[in-house]
Design a protein around this motif. Sequence first.
Motif, mmCIF file in Angstrom:
data_model
loop_
_atom_site.group_PDB
_atom_site.id
_atom_site.type_symbol
_atom_site.label_atom_id
_atom_site.label_comp_id
_atom_site.label_asym_id
_atom_site.label_seq_id
_atom_site.Cartn_x
_atom_site.Cartn_y
_atom_site.Cartn_z
ATOM 1 N N MET A 11 90.783 33.364 11.697
ATOM 2 C CA MET A 11 89.329 33.252 11.763
ATOM 3 C C MET A 11 88.948 31.888 12.352
ATOM 4 O O MET A 11 89.472 30.875 11.887
ATOM 5 C CB MET A 11 88.728 33.394 10.369
ATOM 6 C CG MET A 11 88.510 34.827 9.969
ATOM 7 S SD MET A 11 87.685 34.916 8.387
ATOM 8 C CE MET A 11 89.020 34.406 7.329
ATOM 9 N N PRO A 12 88.072 31.871 13.329
ATOM 10 C CA PRO A 12 87.710 30.588 13.938
ATOM 11 C C PRO A 12 86.987 29.701 12.922
ATOM 12 O O PRO A 12 86.148 30.170 12.162
ATOM 13 C CB PRO A 12 86.780 30.989 15.103
ATOM 14 C CG PRO A 12 86.318 32.369 14.792
ATOM 15 C CD PRO A 12 87.364 33.010 13.942
ATOM 16 N N GLY A 13 87.333 28.421 12.942
ATOM 17 C CA GLY A 13 86.649 27.471 12.066
ATOM 18 C C GLY A 13 87.050 27.549 10.606
ATOM 19 O O GLY A 13 86.461 26.864 9.775
ATOM 20 N N GLN A 14 88.032 28.366 10.306
ATOM 21 C CA GLN A 14 88.427 28.532 8.904
ATOM 22 C C GLN A 14 89.721 27.784 8.629
ATOM 23 O O GLN A 14 90.697 27.961 9.334
ATOM 24 C CB GLN A 14 88.615 30.025 8.579
ATOM 25 C CG GLN A 14 89.117 30.307 7.173
ATOM 26 C CD GLN A 14 88.168 29.846 6.072
ATOM 27 O OE1 GLN A 14 87.042 30.283 5.984
ATOM 28 N NE2 GLN A 14 88.642 28.925 5.224
ATOM 29 N N ARG A 15 89.726 26.955 7.619
ATOM 30 C CA ARG A 15 90.953 26.264 7.242
ATOM 31 C C ARG A 15 91.808 27.172 6.363
ATOM 32 O O ARG A 15 91.310 28.118 5.739
ATOM 33 C CB ARG A 15 90.624 24.974 6.495
ATOM 34 C CG ARG A 15 89.860 24.005 7.379
ATOM 35 C CD ARG A 15 89.601 22.700 6.706
ATOM 36 N NE ARG A 15 90.830 21.957 6.483
ATOM 37 C CZ ARG A 15 90.856 20.690 6.059
ATOM 38 N NH1 ARG A 15 89.742 20.055 5.827
ATOM 39 N NH2 ARG A 15 91.990 20.066 5.881
ATOM 40 N N SER A 16 93.098 26.874 6.342
ATOM 41 C CA SER A 16 94.036 27.670 5.543
ATOM 42 C C SER A 16 94.220 27.022 4.181
ATOM 43 O O SER A 16 94.235 25.794 4.065
ATOM 44 C CB SER A 16 95.368 27.761 6.274
ATOM 45 O OG SER A 16 96.351 28.229 5.382
ATOM 46 N N ILE A 17 94.362 27.849 3.152
ATOM 47 C CA ILE A 17 94.537 27.312 1.791
ATOM 48 C C ILE A 17 95.885 26.581 1.683
ATOM 49 O O ILE A 17 96.031 25.642 0.901
ATOM 50 C CB ILE A 17 94.398 28.452 0.739
ATOM 51 C CG1 ILE A 17 94.184 27.880 -0.664
ATOM 52 C CG2 ILE A 17 95.572 29.399 0.734
ATOM 53 C CD1 ILE A 17 92.832 27.338 -0.938
ATOM 54 N N THR A 18 96.847 26.975 2.530
ATOM 55 C CA THR A 18 98.167 26.331 2.456
ATOM 56 C C THR A 18 98.128 24.891 2.992
ATOM 57 O O THR A 18 99.067 24.137 2.775
ATOM 58 C CB THR A 18 99.225 27.138 3.238
ATOM 59 O OG1 THR A 18 98.700 27.420 4.528
ATOM 60 C CG2 THR A 18 99.565 28.433 2.549
ATOM 61 N N PHE A 26 96.107 22.809 1.828
ATOM 62 C CA PHE A 26 95.711 22.025 0.650
ATOM 63 C C PHE A 26 96.754 22.101 -0.456
ATOM 64 O O PHE A 26 96.996 21.149 -1.168
ATOM 65 C CB PHE A 26 94.370 22.529 0.100
ATOM 66 C CG PHE A 26 93.241 22.409 1.070
ATOM 67 C CD1 PHE A 26 92.572 21.200 1.217
ATOM 68 C CD2 PHE A 26 92.850 23.499 1.844
ATOM 69 C CE1 PHE A 26 91.529 21.087 2.116
ATOM 70 C CE2 PHE A 26 91.813 23.383 2.742
ATOM 71 C CZ PHE A 26 91.143 22.178 2.884
ATOM 72 N N PHE A 27 97.313 23.296 -0.617
ATOM 73 C CA PHE A 27 98.281 23.513 -1.690
ATOM 74 C C PHE A 27 99.629 23.811 -1.051
ATOM 75 O O PHE A 27 99.701 24.558 -0.075
ATOM 76 C CB PHE A 27 97.876 24.712 -2.558
ATOM 77 C CG PHE A 27 96.516 24.599 -3.184
ATOM 78 C CD1 PHE A 27 95.976 23.373 -3.541
ATOM 79 C CD2 PHE A 27 95.769 25.742 -3.436
ATOM 80 C CE1 PHE A 27 94.720 23.277 -4.124
ATOM 81 C CE2 PHE A 27 94.512 25.667 -4.021
ATOM 82 C CZ PHE A 27 93.986 24.430 -4.365
ATOM 83 N N SER A 28 100.672 23.261 -1.623
ATOM 84 C CA SER A 28 101.983 23.488 -1.019
ATOM 85 C C SER A 28 102.959 24.063 -2.040
ATOM 86 O O SER A 28 102.715 24.027 -3.239
ATOM 87 C CB SER A 28 102.522 22.179 -0.466
ATOM 88 O OG SER A 28 102.536 21.242 -1.503
ATOM 89 N N SER A 29 104.062 24.571 -1.524
ATOM 90 C CA SER A 29 105.103 25.080 -2.411
ATOM 91 C C SER A 29 105.751 23.893 -3.118
ATOM 92 O O SER A 29 106.038 22.893 -2.478
ATOM 93 C CB SER A 29 106.174 25.808 -1.608
ATOM 94 O OG SER A 29 105.576 26.788 -0.830
ATOM 95 N N PRO A 30 105.956 24.021 -4.424
ATOM 96 C CA PRO A 30 106.534 22.886 -5.141
ATOM 97 C C PRO A 30 107.992 22.641 -4.721
ATOM 98 O O PRO A 30 108.664 23.534 -4.287
ATOM 99 C CB PRO A 30 106.445 23.292 -6.603
ATOM 100 C CG PRO A 30 105.899 24.654 -6.667
ATOM 101 C CD PRO A 30 105.673 25.154 -5.294
ATOM 102 N N HIS A 48 95.673 33.933 4.268
ATOM 103 C CA HIS A 48 95.939 32.628 3.637
ATOM 104 C C HIS A 48 94.705 31.722 3.608
ATOM 105 O O HIS A 48 94.779 30.536 3.903
ATOM 106 C CB HIS A 48 97.116 31.910 4.332
ATOM 107 C CG HIS A 48 98.421 32.599 4.110
ATOM 108 N ND1 HIS A 48 99.622 32.052 4.476
ATOM 109 C CD2 HIS A 48 98.712 33.788 3.545
ATOM 110 C CE1 HIS A 48 100.604 32.886 4.149
ATOM 111 N NE2 HIS A 48 100.066 33.951 3.596
ATOM 112 N N THR A 98 105.126 30.512 -4.729
ATOM 113 C CA THR A 98 104.104 30.066 -5.671
ATOM 114 C C THR A 98 103.636 28.688 -5.230
ATOM 115 O O THR A 98 104.445 27.805 -4.978
ATOM 116 C CB THR A 98 104.680 29.995 -7.094
ATOM 117 O OG1 THR A 98 105.190 31.285 -7.422
ATOM 118 C CG2 THR A 98 103.626 29.614 -8.106
ATOM 119 N N GLY A 125 101.735 25.053 -5.631
ATOM 120 C CA GLY A 125 101.365 24.075 -6.648
ATOM 121 C C GLY A 125 99.923 23.653 -6.432
ATOM 122 O O GLY A 125 99.524 23.354 -5.309
ATOM 123 N N PRO A 144 87.673 25.495 2.633
ATOM 124 C CA PRO A 144 86.379 25.386 3.316
ATOM 125 C C PRO A 144 86.502 25.697 4.803
ATOM 126 O O PRO A 144 87.600 25.685 5.359
ATOM 127 C CB PRO A 144 85.989 23.916 3.099
ATOM 128 C CG PRO A 144 87.267 23.195 2.846
ATOM 129 C CD PRO A 144 88.217 24.184 2.248
#
Lengths: 14, 258
Positions: A1-8, A10-14, B44, B125, B127, B254
């Motif tokens: 999606m244009p202009g959409q950031r990915s949740i990954t 911000f959050f990463s695999s531990p 994602h 998973t 974090g 966002p």
Amino acid sequence: MPGQRSITSFFSSP
Amino acid sequence: MFEARLLQGSILKKALEGIRELITSGNWECSSAGISMQGMDPSHVALTVLMLQNDLFDQFRCDRNVTLGLNHATFSKILKCAANDDIITLKAEDQPDECNLLFQSANDDKTSDFIIKLTDIDQETLGIPDTEYAATVKVPSVEFQRICRDLSQFGDTIIISVKKGCVEFSGTGEIGSAKIALKESGNVDDDEKVSVEMDKDTPCSLSFASRYLNYFTKATSLSDTVTLQLCPEHPLVVSYDIGDNGSLKYYLAPKIEE
């Protein structure tokens, strides 16, 4: 999606 | 051996309504602490985290940690066979390839027994770091659902802005624009209350995809209120509490500000 950031950018695999 | 009996079986039905359109399948991790499930949508963009603590269940036994890899479309089809006031019991062996679901009617005159085959789901998973949010807003969940629906008519982006004592939702599109503001309620102690808490009184504004916010509101029936947590350059957190012993939380990345 244009202009959409990915949740990954911000959050990463531990 | 894993066995969990939920007197208020409707909780599971409602939780799955808030999950199934976002995540096709997920690992339901069962431990002595309870049941948890985390998953991302295929693009994602959002992370969904369900937590059902052992205290939510009137009987809970989990001798060893068990992973139930569930296809949510199938799980949902089976849960639709349960009445809203049914008692639901989940059962599985220690290394299960299937999960047993038992529905008992409230007056115990009907029992239904289902078996759902489990699938191996290769899922990472994530974090979730502890974050100090700039703003925490509580609004009636039905109000939030309505606002998301109404603003979706104007475009695919909803801007959430929090300033002292007020939260504002806005959308702009080809047909026009809309702005809905909710003011903090006075000392009203009920579910109609709107509360706005801010760290350092700094206004905060972020843009989000309306499509995802509308997906989240499928969980509206889980709770009378919904909590929104915002922080600049961070995902939005949308939380529905399940009584005192569980929650369904969504983390939404966002949009990039134009």
